[in-house]
Write an enzyme that holds these catalytic residues in place. Structure first.
Site, PDB file in Angstrom:
ATOM      1  N   SER A   1      -9.385  20.037   4.654  1.00  0.00           N
ATOM      2  CA  SER A   1     -10.553  19.167   4.548  1.00  0.00           C
ATOM      3  C   SER A   1     -10.881  18.874   3.082  1.00  0.00           C
ATOM      4  CB  SER A   1     -11.754  19.836   5.210  1.00  0.00           C
ATOM      5  OG  SER A   1     -11.462  20.087   6.563  1.00  0.00           O
TER       6      SER A   1
ATOM      7  N   ARG B   1     -19.475  21.370   8.703  1.00  0.00           N
ATOM      8  CA  ARG B   1     -19.049  22.222   9.815  1.00  0.00           C
ATOM      9  C   ARG B   1     -19.477  23.663   9.552  1.00  0.00           C
ATOM     10  NH1 ARG B   1     -14.284  23.066   9.398  1.00  0.00           N
ATOM     11  NH2 ARG B   1     -13.716  21.679   7.705  1.00  0.00           N
TER      12      ARG B   1
ATOM     13  N   ARG C   1     -20.818  11.349   3.975  1.00  0.00           N
ATOM     14  CA  ARG C   1     -19.694  10.700   4.664  1.00  0.00           C
ATOM     15  C   ARG C   1     -20.019   9.271   5.078  1.00  0.00           C
ATOM     16  NH1 ARG C   1     -14.913  14.063   6.087  1.00  0.00           N
ATOM     17  NH2 ARG C   1     -15.390  16.043   5.095  1.00  0.00           N
TER      18      ARG C   1
ATOM     19  N   HIS D   1      -3.942  18.288  11.915  1.00  0.00           N
ATOM     20  CA  HIS D   1      -4.915  17.755  10.952  1.00  0.00           C
ATOM     21  C   HIS D   1      -4.152  16.938   9.910  1.00  0.00           C
ATOM     22  CE1 HIS D   1      -8.495  18.859   8.057  1.00  0.00           C
ATOM     23  NE2 HIS D   1      -8.688  17.703   8.664  1.00  0.00           N
TER      24      HIS D   1
ATOM     25  N   LYS E   1     -12.847  17.158  15.887  1.00  0.00           N
ATOM     26  CA  LYS E   1     -12.194  18.447  15.630  1.00  0.00           C
ATOM     27  C   LYS E   1     -12.169  19.327  16.876  1.00  0.00           C
ATOM     28  CE  LYS E   1     -11.029  17.247  11.635  1.00  0.00           C
ATOM     29  NZ  LYS E   1     -11.714  17.261  10.409  1.00  0.00           N
TER      30      LYS E   1
ATOM     31  N   ASP F   1      -6.974  11.421   9.525  1.00  0.00           N
ATOM     32  CA  ASP F   1      -7.460  12.794   9.719  1.00  0.00           C
ATOM     33  C   ASP F   1      -6.699  13.580  10.788  1.00  0.00           C
ATOM     34  OD1 ASP F   1      -9.483  14.692   8.776  1.00  0.00           O
ATOM     35  OD2 ASP F   1     -10.308  14.598  10.796  1.00  0.00           O
TER      36      ASP F   1
ATOM     37  N   ASN G   1     -20.674  16.610   0.636  1.00  0.00           N
ATOM     38  CA  ASN G   1     -19.989  16.328   1.911  1.00  0.00           C
ATOM     39  C   ASN G   1     -20.619  15.117   2.618  1.00  0.00           C
ATOM     40  OD1 ASN G   1     -17.959  16.882   3.889  1.00  0.00           O
ATOM     41  ND2 ASN G   1     -19.487  17.876   5.197  1.00  0.00           N
TER      42      ASN G   1
ATOM     43  N   CYS H   1      -9.249  17.285   0.837  1.00  0.00           N
ATOM     44  CA  CYS H   1      -8.132  17.452  -0.103  1.00  0.00           C
ATOM     45  C   CYS H   1      -7.276  16.202  -0.222  1.00  0.00           C
ATOM     46  CB  CYS H   1      -7.284  18.651   0.295  1.00  0.00           C
ATOM     47  SG  CYS H   1      -8.124  20.217  -0.001  1.00  0.00           S
TER      48      CYS H   1
ATOM     49  N   ASN I   1      -7.695   9.391   1.179  1.00  0.00           N
ATOM     50  CA  ASN I   1      -7.215   8.681  -0.006  1.00  0.00           C
ATOM     51  C   ASN I   1      -5.739   8.324   0.104  1.00  0.00           C
ATOM     52  OD1 ASN I   1      -9.130   8.458  -2.600  1.00  0.00           O
ATOM     53  ND2 ASN I   1      -9.821  10.064  -1.232  1.00  0.00           N
TER      54      ASN I   1
ATOM     55  N   TYR J   1     -24.203  17.340  12.996  1.00  0.00           N
ATOM     56  CA  TYR J   1     -23.336  16.854  11.930  1.00  0.00           C
ATOM     57  C   TYR J   1     -21.856  16.820  12.283  1.00  0.00           C
ATOM     58  CZ  TYR J   1     -22.388  15.470   7.183  1.00  0.00           C
ATOM     59  OH  TYR J   1     -22.026  14.740   6.079  1.00  0.00           O
TER      60      TYR J   1
HETATM   61  P1  GTP Z   1     -11.607  15.413   5.335  1.00  0.00           P
HETATM   62  O1  GTP Z   1     -12.176  14.139   5.838  1.00  0.00           O
HETATM   63  O2  GTP Z   1     -12.636  16.446   5.038  1.00  0.00           O
HETATM   64  O3  GTP Z   1     -10.531  15.963   6.206  1.00  0.00           O
HETATM   65  O4  GTP Z   1     -11.015  15.122   3.847  1.00  0.00           O
HETATM   66  P2  GTP Z   1      -9.717  14.344   3.308  1.00  0.00           P
HETATM   67  O5  GTP Z   1      -8.544  15.273   3.307  1.00  0.00           O
HETATM   68  O6  GTP Z   1      -9.554  13.057   3.997  1.00  0.00           O
HETATM   69  O7  GTP Z   1     -10.071  14.117   1.759  1.00  0.00           O
HETATM   70  P3  GTP Z   1     -10.425  12.765   0.963  1.00  0.00           P
HETATM   71  O8  GTP Z   1      -9.278  11.808   0.908  1.00  0.00           O
HETATM   72  O9  GTP Z   1     -11.701  12.245   1.481  1.00  0.00           O
HETATM   73  O10 GTP Z   1     -10.638  13.336  -0.497  1.00  0.00           O
HETATM   74  C1  GTP Z   1     -11.575  14.327  -0.800  1.00  0.00           C
HETATM   75  C2  GTP Z   1     -11.869  14.331  -2.268  1.00  0.00           C
HETATM   76  O11 GTP Z   1     -10.668  14.540  -3.014  1.00  0.00           O
HETATM   77  C3  GTP Z   1     -12.472  13.023  -2.755  1.00  0.00           C
HETATM   78  O12 GTP Z   1     -13.544  13.301  -3.621  1.00  0.00           O
HETATM   79  C4  GTP Z   1     -11.336  12.369  -3.496  1.00  0.00           C
HETATM   80  O13 GTP Z   1     -11.796  11.543  -4.536  1.00  0.00           O
HETATM   81  C5  GTP Z   1     -10.521  13.546  -4.022  1.00  0.00           C
HETATM   82  N1  GTP Z   1      -9.090  13.180  -4.154  1.00  0.00           N
HETATM   83  C6  GTP Z   1      -8.332  12.547  -3.228  1.00  0.00           C
HETATM   84  N2  GTP Z   1      -7.076  12.308  -3.690  1.00  0.00           N
HETATM   85  C7  GTP Z   1      -7.033  12.817  -4.950  1.00  0.00           C
HETATM   86  C8  GTP Z   1      -6.013  12.878  -5.955  1.00  0.00           C
HETATM   87  O14 GTP Z   1      -4.882  12.417  -5.790  1.00  0.00           O
HETATM   88  N3  GTP Z   1      -6.344  13.503  -7.128  1.00  0.00           N
HETATM   89  C9  GTP Z   1      -7.595  14.022  -7.336  1.00  0.00           C
HETATM   90  N4  GTP Z   1      -7.836  14.608  -8.509  1.00  0.00           N
HETATM   91  N5  GTP Z   1      -8.588  13.968  -6.415  1.00  0.00           N
HETATM   92  C10 GTP Z   1      -8.314  13.376  -5.236  1.00  0.00           C
HETATM   93  C1  SPV Z   2     -13.062  17.857   7.967  1.00  0.00           C
HETATM   94  O1  SPV Z   2     -13.886  18.703   7.605  1.00  0.00           O
HETATM   95  O2  SPV Z   2     -11.827  18.065   7.972  1.00  0.00           O
HETATM   96  C2  SPV Z   2     -13.534  16.527   8.397  1.00  0.00           C
HETATM   97  C3  SPV Z   2     -14.967  16.325   8.587  1.00  0.00           C
HETATM   98  O3  SPV Z   2     -12.716  15.636   8.625  1.00  0.00           O
HETATM   99  S1  SPV Z   2     -15.548  16.949  10.092  1.00  0.00           S
HETATM  100  O4  SPV Z   2     -15.450  15.902  11.102  1.00  0.00           O
HETATM  101  O5  SPV Z   2     -16.952  17.342   9.872  1.00  0.00           O
HETATM  102  O6  SPV Z   2     -14.744  18.081  10.511  1.00  0.00           O
HETATM  103 MN    MN Z   3     -10.573  16.432   8.302  1.00  0.00          MN
END
Ligand code: GTP
Ligand code: SPV
Ligand code: MN
Length: 615
Positions: free
Chosen positions: A279, A89, A396, A257, A237, A304, A394, A281, A285, A228
């Site tokens: 994002s 983004r 995906r 979010h 978003k 999300d 980033n 964070c 997971n 993207y």
């Molecule tokens: P967006 O799609 O961008 O909104 O991201 P998201 O908030 O869904 O994050 P996601 O779950 O994809 O995790 C992002 C990164 O953080 C990944 O590389 C994960 O492996 C890492 N991560 C997720 N949960 C944990 C955790 O509990 N501990 C640690 N150390 N890393 C984590």
């Molecule tokens: C984020 O950045 O929080 C995402 C990926 O979930 S995007 O759709 O590019 O905003």
């Molecule tokens: Mn997101």
């Protein structure tokens, strides 16, 4: 749908007066008007069928824009490689355009509607020449659901069409609802790369000049120059957060979010939990968690975005408006998120991951040992000693939510699910404990408003830098952030005090002196969810601290974890001096909102300082 406003803005590009038109006729007039502006070679109305997506993927593979993965490993799956300058983004080019600047607020890039419409008219003029313009009708939320909304995206990107087909409920059935007069949000997207006759296309057309413009007052989105993710899949978003948050403010609901899960304890009692993390964070997971503690289960509802609405019963109800996951690939592996790995068995579009020699995909963290040879996300040869990552940080995956093996039975409930707990989090190497409970709704809103997090690769900018990300909505709130806090406070007033969700803050990312994470995270986060559920059930104790209620360590299920006393202490430490400094920074942050800051939040800050002074 406010056809009138769009007509006013573009009456130079069309001689159709569609202000009086309704339903399909209004949609068709709008499509004609956008075509008159952008001059595509042809127009295709998308029906959302399998044969349509098959036709598109075939065409993209033939054009070298998608790579078909080896169907033996990954049936009906594809790899897309973006332009190396179009990988996330672009917040600096994302605008909220409202009549008054203060309605966008200090955290958004504001631009005056007249000014930006003039600029958009220039860049969109002829921007689709030589390309096909697709009309993509979609529903956010189950079709016809109480919390659902319709939209239409016009785009000249086949990648966007395919992705929207996965991420939303897209196609012909939406047109029936539009025919019946259901309002819809208008979104226009162009990659900004017109093709001259005979000109050879590139694999990922885009333009160095980008605009991601939201008009909350007329409920429109105009996006130019990027192909993207959040820049180009306008349902996500741009609509489901920026436009929808502004709609929700007017109509008494929230667009956030947030992930959504259903947690079930060993006695079979279920809890619905929403969690806001910035994002990259950990939302995906946590949404797909497989608890490490026996007897507990997590089912996925969304990863999300959540739309939340107070119900007649005094509870807060939520839906996931999306139909798919656009998840971060790196760090997703068997040991961290086996559920995601299983979800990705096929029918998946991967973007900017690495290609294996056997025609499957790979990224950092998928397996512990990388393959000896890969083609990296830029299409270059890669070996483990290349000194760079094979997948973009980033990178995906785009996959249907229905493919998730632990999708909740109620994930498509048309009225949503009742929320028992709301969690706020972020990446904080210091200060923020593993978990803390807010004393009440107002304190919870204070915690949400003051969340800060270290920057990630999900947006352009310096990774690791600490920034405020209130409610994880900094890049996504379609109106003044202080008004967003006031809206949260007023939503709290409409809930029954004993039925309002309990609020918590978590931090999986606190680090020790050695720079390593103190908490193992991932599946072990279930232990924290377990305490949260026990608090909701009134079965766990808490200890007051200046920043909120902390668990008594003996109430946490830590069986089988080898954490030292010292680590545990560090995980929950509340350092009074650093929290005083945080309070000073919060005061500075709050002051940027001037008189829009709700008084209740100044009161919360004063109360925090008082508690810190006593500590
Ligand atoms: P967006 O799609 O961008 O909104 O991201 P998201 O908030 O869904 O994050 P996601 O779950 O994809 O995790 C992002 C990164 O953080 C990944 O590389 C994960 O492996 C890492 N991560 C997720 N949960 C944990 C955790 O509990 N501990 C640690 N150390 N890393 C984590
Ligand atoms: C984020 O950045 O929080 C995402 C990926 O979930 S995007 O759709 O590019 O905003
Ligand atoms: Mn997101």
């Amino acid at each position: 749908m406010s056809i009138a406003h769009i007509t006013d803005a573009h009456d130079d590009t069309s001689d159709v007066d569609d202000t009086e038109l309704q339903g399909r006729a209004a949609l068709e007039a709008w499509v004609e008007r956008i075509a008159a502006l952008t001059r595509p070679e042809s127009i295709v109305w998308c029906d959302g069928s399998r044969s349509e997506s098959d036709r598109l993927t075939k065409q993209l593979v033939a054009d070298g824009k998608l790579i078909r993965l080896n169907p033996e490993w990954r049936p009906n799956s594809f790899l897309a490689r973006s332009d190396p300058d179009d990988v996330a983004r672009v917040e600096s080019r994302t605008f909220i355009s409202t009549t008054l600047e203060e309605d966008a607020g200090p955290t958004n890039n504001w631009v005056a509607p007249d000014e930006i419409r003039t600029e958009l008219d220039v860049v969109f003029a002829g921007s689709m020449r030589g390309r096909t313009m697709y009309v993509v009708p979609f529903s956010m939320g189950p079709l016809g659901g109480r919390l659902s909304q319709l939209g239409v995206q016009i785009t000249d990107s086949e990648y966007a069409v395919l992705s929207m087909g996965i991420m939303t409920r897209m196609g012909a059935r939406v047109l029936d609802l539009i025919d019946a007069g259901t309002p819809w949000v208008a979104t226009v997207h162009s990659v900004g790369a017109p093709l001259e006759p005979g000109e050879q296309d590139v694999p990922w057309p885009c333009n160095p000049t980008k605009y991601i413009v939201q008009f909350p007052e007329t409920r429109e989105v105009w996006s130019y120059g990027s192909g993207y993710g959040g820049n180009a899949l306008l349902a996500k978003k741009c609509f489901a957060l920026r436009i929808a948050s502004a709609m929700g403010r007017e109509e008494g609901w929230l667009a956030e979010h947030m992930l959504l899960i259903k947690l079930t304890d060993p006695r079979g009692r279920s809890y619905h939990i929403a969690a806001a993390f910035p994002s990259a964070c950990g939302k995906t997971n946590l949404a797909m968690l497989r608890p490490s503690i026996p007897g507990w289960t997590v089912e996925t509802i969304g990863d999300d975005i959540a739309w939340l609405r107070p119900g007649d019963d005094g509870r807060l109800w939520a839906v996931n408006p999306e139909a798919g996951f656009f998840g971060v690939a790196p760090g997703t592996g068997e040991s961290t998120n086996a559920t995601a790995v299983e979800t990705l068995w096929g029918n998946t579009i991967f973007t900017n991951v690495a290609l294996r020699d056997d025609g499957d995909v790979w990224w950092e963290g998928l397996t512990d040992t990388p393959p000896a040879h890969l083609v990296d996300w830029r299409g270059e040869d890669w070996t483990p000693d290349s000194g760079r990552t094979a997948a973009h940080p980033n990178s995906r995956f785009t996959v249907a939510a229905a493919q998730c093996p632990q999708i909740a039975d109620d994930w498509e409930a048309p009225d949503g699910v009742p929320i028992d707990a709301i969690i706020f989090g972020g990446r904080r190497a210091t200060n923020v404990p593993l978990v803390v409970e807010a004393t009440d709704w107002r304190h919870g809103v204070y915690i949400g408003a003051t969340i800060s997090s270290e920057k990630t690769a999900a947006a352009e900018g310096t990774i690791g830098e600490l920034r405020r990300d209130p409610f994880a909505m900094l890049p996504f709130c379609g109106y003044n952030m202080a008004d967003h806090w006031a809206h949260w406070l007023s939503i709290g007033d409409t809930l029954r005090f004993d039925r309002a969700p309990r609020m918590f803050q978590v931090n999986w990312f606190r680090k020790g002196a050695d720079g390593e994470f103190l908490w193992p995270g991932f599946a072990e986060n279930a232990r924290v969810l377990g305490w949260i559920a026990a608090r909701v059930a009134g079965e766990a104790r808490a200890e007051e601290s200046p920043i909120g209620r902390l668990p008594l360590v003996e109430d946490l299920d830590l069986d089988g974890l080898d954490l030292t006393e010292e680590t545990l202490e560090q995980l929950f430490a509340v350092d009074v001096d650093s929290w005083r400094e945080e309070a000073d920074l919060t005061e500075e942050f709050f002051s940027s909102f001037g008189s829009r800051l709700p008084a209740a939040l100044s009161t919360e800050l004063a109360a925090l300082r008082y508690r810190l002074a006593l500590a």
